[in-house]
Design a protein around this motif. Structure first.
Motif, PDB file in Angstrom:
ATOM      1  N   ASP A  10      44.720  19.399  43.441  1.00 27.57           N
ATOM      2  CA  ASP A  10      45.607  20.372  42.801  1.00 27.57           C
ATOM      3  C   ASP A  10      45.938  19.988  41.359  1.00 27.57           C
ATOM      4  O   ASP A  10      46.110  20.859  40.510  1.00 27.57           O
ATOM      5  N   HIS A  11      46.024  18.693  41.083  1.00 27.58           N
ATOM      6  CA  HIS A  11      46.340  18.261  39.718  1.00 27.58           C
ATOM      7  C   HIS A  11      45.285  18.745  38.727  1.00 27.58           C
ATOM      8  O   HIS A  11      45.620  19.142  37.604  1.00 27.58           O
ATOM      9  N   ASP A  12      44.018  18.712  39.136  1.00 29.95           N
ATOM     10  CA  ASP A  12      42.946  19.211  38.266  1.00 29.95           C
ATOM     11  C   ASP A  12      43.141  20.696  37.985  1.00 29.95           C
ATOM     12  O   ASP A  12      43.045  21.139  36.838  1.00 29.95           O
ATOM     13  N   VAL A  13      43.424  21.461  39.033  1.00 30.44           N
ATOM     14  CA  VAL A  13      43.604  22.905  38.874  1.00 30.44           C
ATOM     15  C   VAL A  13      44.779  23.201  37.941  1.00 30.44           C
ATOM     16  O   VAL A  13      44.669  24.016  37.029  1.00 30.44           O
TER      17      VAL A  13
ATOM     18  N   ASP B 100      50.150  28.991  44.971  1.00 24.76           N
ATOM     19  CA  ASP B 100      50.432  29.616  46.265  1.00 24.76           C
ATOM     20  C   ASP B 100      50.766  31.094  46.147  1.00 24.76           C
ATOM     21  O   ASP B 100      51.317  31.689  47.067  1.00 24.76           O
ATOM     22  N   ARG B 101      50.379  31.693  45.039  1.00 18.14           N
ATOM     23  CA  ARG B 101      50.633  33.121  44.849  1.00 18.14           C
ATOM     24  C   ARG B 101      49.308  33.883  44.932  1.00 18.14           C
ATOM     25  O   ARG B 101      48.484  33.825  44.016  1.00 18.14           O
ATOM     26  N   PRO B 102      49.060  34.577  46.050  1.00 20.16           N
ATOM     27  CA  PRO B 102      47.765  35.234  46.261  1.00 20.16           C
ATOM     28  C   PRO B 102      47.439  36.312  45.245  1.00 20.16           C
ATOM     29  O   PRO B 102      46.268  36.666  45.086  1.00 20.16           O
ATOM     30  N   GLU B 103      48.416  36.824  44.543  1.00 24.15           N
ATOM     31  CA  GLU B 103      48.109  37.794  43.496  1.00 24.15           C
ATOM     32  C   GLU B 103      47.519  37.119  42.252  1.00 24.15           C
ATOM     33  O   GLU B 103      46.929  37.772  41.394  1.00 24.15           O
ATOM     34  N   TRP B 104      47.634  35.793  42.178  1.00 21.11           N
ATOM     35  CA  TRP B 104      47.087  35.026  41.062  1.00 21.11           C
ATOM     36  C   TRP B 104      45.864  34.211  41.447  1.00 21.11           C
ATOM     37  O   TRP B 104      44.933  34.069  40.665  1.00 21.11           O
ATOM     38  N   VAL B 105      45.900  33.594  42.636  1.00 17.77           N
ATOM     39  CA  VAL B 105      44.867  32.618  43.011  1.00 17.77           C
ATOM     40  C   VAL B 105      44.204  32.995  44.332  1.00 17.77           C
ATOM     41  O   VAL B 105      44.872  33.285  45.311  1.00 17.77           O
ATOM     42  N   GLU B 106      42.876  32.952  44.324  1.00 23.16           N
ATOM     43  CA  GLU B 106      42.094  33.102  45.555  1.00 23.16           C
ATOM     44  C   GLU B 106      41.424  31.764  45.838  1.00 23.16           C
ATOM     45  O   GLU B 106      40.758  31.198  44.976  1.00 23.16           O
ATOM     46  N   TRP B 107      41.621  31.269  47.048  1.00 18.15           N
ATOM     47  CA  TRP B 107      40.958  30.049  47.506  1.00 18.15           C
ATOM     48  C   TRP B 107      39.715  30.502  48.265  1.00 18.15           C
ATOM     49  O   TRP B 107      39.795  30.947  49.387  1.00 18.15           O
ATOM     50  N   ARG B 108      38.552  30.397  47.645  1.00 17.46           N
ATOM     51  CA  ARG B 108      37.332  30.963  48.206  1.00 17.46           C
ATOM     52  C   ARG B 108      36.498  29.898  48.925  1.00 17.46           C
ATOM     53  O   ARG B 108      36.170  28.870  48.348  1.00 17.46           O
ATOM     54  N   GLY B 109      36.160  30.182  50.180  1.00 15.59           N
ATOM     55  CA  GLY B 109      35.268  29.301  50.934  1.00 15.59           C
ATOM     56  C   GLY B 109      35.960  28.151  51.626  1.00 15.59           C
ATOM     57  O   GLY B 109      35.300  27.264  52.144  1.00 15.59           O
ATOM     58  N   GLY B 110      37.270  28.147  51.635  1.00 16.28           N
ATOM     59  CA  GLY B 110      37.991  27.069  52.295  1.00 16.28           C
ATOM     60  C   GLY B 110      39.479  27.355  52.301  1.00 16.28           C
ATOM     61  O   GLY B 110      39.930  28.382  51.794  1.00 16.28           O
ATOM     62  N   ARG B 111      40.239  26.443  52.883  1.00 10.89           N
ATOM     63  CA  ARG B 111      41.681  26.598  52.956  1.00 10.89           C
ATOM     64  C   ARG B 111      42.338  26.161  51.655  1.00 10.89           C
ATOM     65  O   ARG B 111      41.830  25.293  50.949  1.00 10.89           O
ATOM     66  N   ALA B 112      43.471  26.745  51.363  1.00  4.82           N
ATOM     67  CA  ALA B 112      44.223  26.391  50.161  1.00  4.82           C
ATOM     68  C   ALA B 112      44.561  24.903  50.155  1.00  4.82           C
ATOM     69  O   ALA B 112      44.889  24.327  51.196  1.00  4.82           O
ATOM     70  N   HIS B 113      44.450  24.311  48.980  1.00  9.27           N
ATOM     71  CA  HIS B 113      44.800  22.910  48.752  1.00  9.27           C
ATOM     72  C   HIS B 113      43.921  21.926  49.523  1.00  9.27           C
ATOM     73  O   HIS B 113      44.291  20.761  49.691  1.00  9.27           O
ATOM     74  N   THR B 114      42.777  22.373  49.996  1.00  9.07           N
ATOM     75  CA  THR B 114      41.853  21.501  50.729  1.00  9.07           C
ATOM     76  C   THR B 114      40.643  21.221  49.841  1.00  9.07           C
ATOM     77  O   THR B 114      39.931  22.127  49.458  1.00  9.07           O
TER      78      THR B 114
END
Length: 68
Positions: free
Chosen positions: A30-33, A50-64
């Motif tokens: 997350d620090h890199d992001v 953690d705001r889905p209107e701003w960020v999409e976590w594609r191909g995996g779970r958030a923060h993983t």
């Protein structure tokens, strides 16, 4: 409308982060992001992850950040 920030699943070479379709770097945590978002001029970048209107976590779970 699609989200402006996409965090792609981590691969052996990193997880690409795109802002409006442009790759801004490879993230390993997350620090890199947050740093990429800060450099792009987005204030309070930590709060956007953690705001889905701003960020999409594609191909995996958030923060993983586990290599495929």
């Amino acid at each position: 409308m699609s989200t402006p920030i996409v965090i792609h699943r981590l691969s052996p070479t990193g997880g690409p982060v795109t802002i409006r379709g442009r790759i801004v770097g490879l993230a390993y945590d997350d620090h890199d992001v947050v740093e990429f978002l800060r450099r792009a001029g987005l204030p309070n970048a930590e709060q956007l992850l953690d705001r889905p209107e701003w960020v999409e976590w594609r191909g995996g779970r958030a923060h993983t950040y586990v290599a495929a």
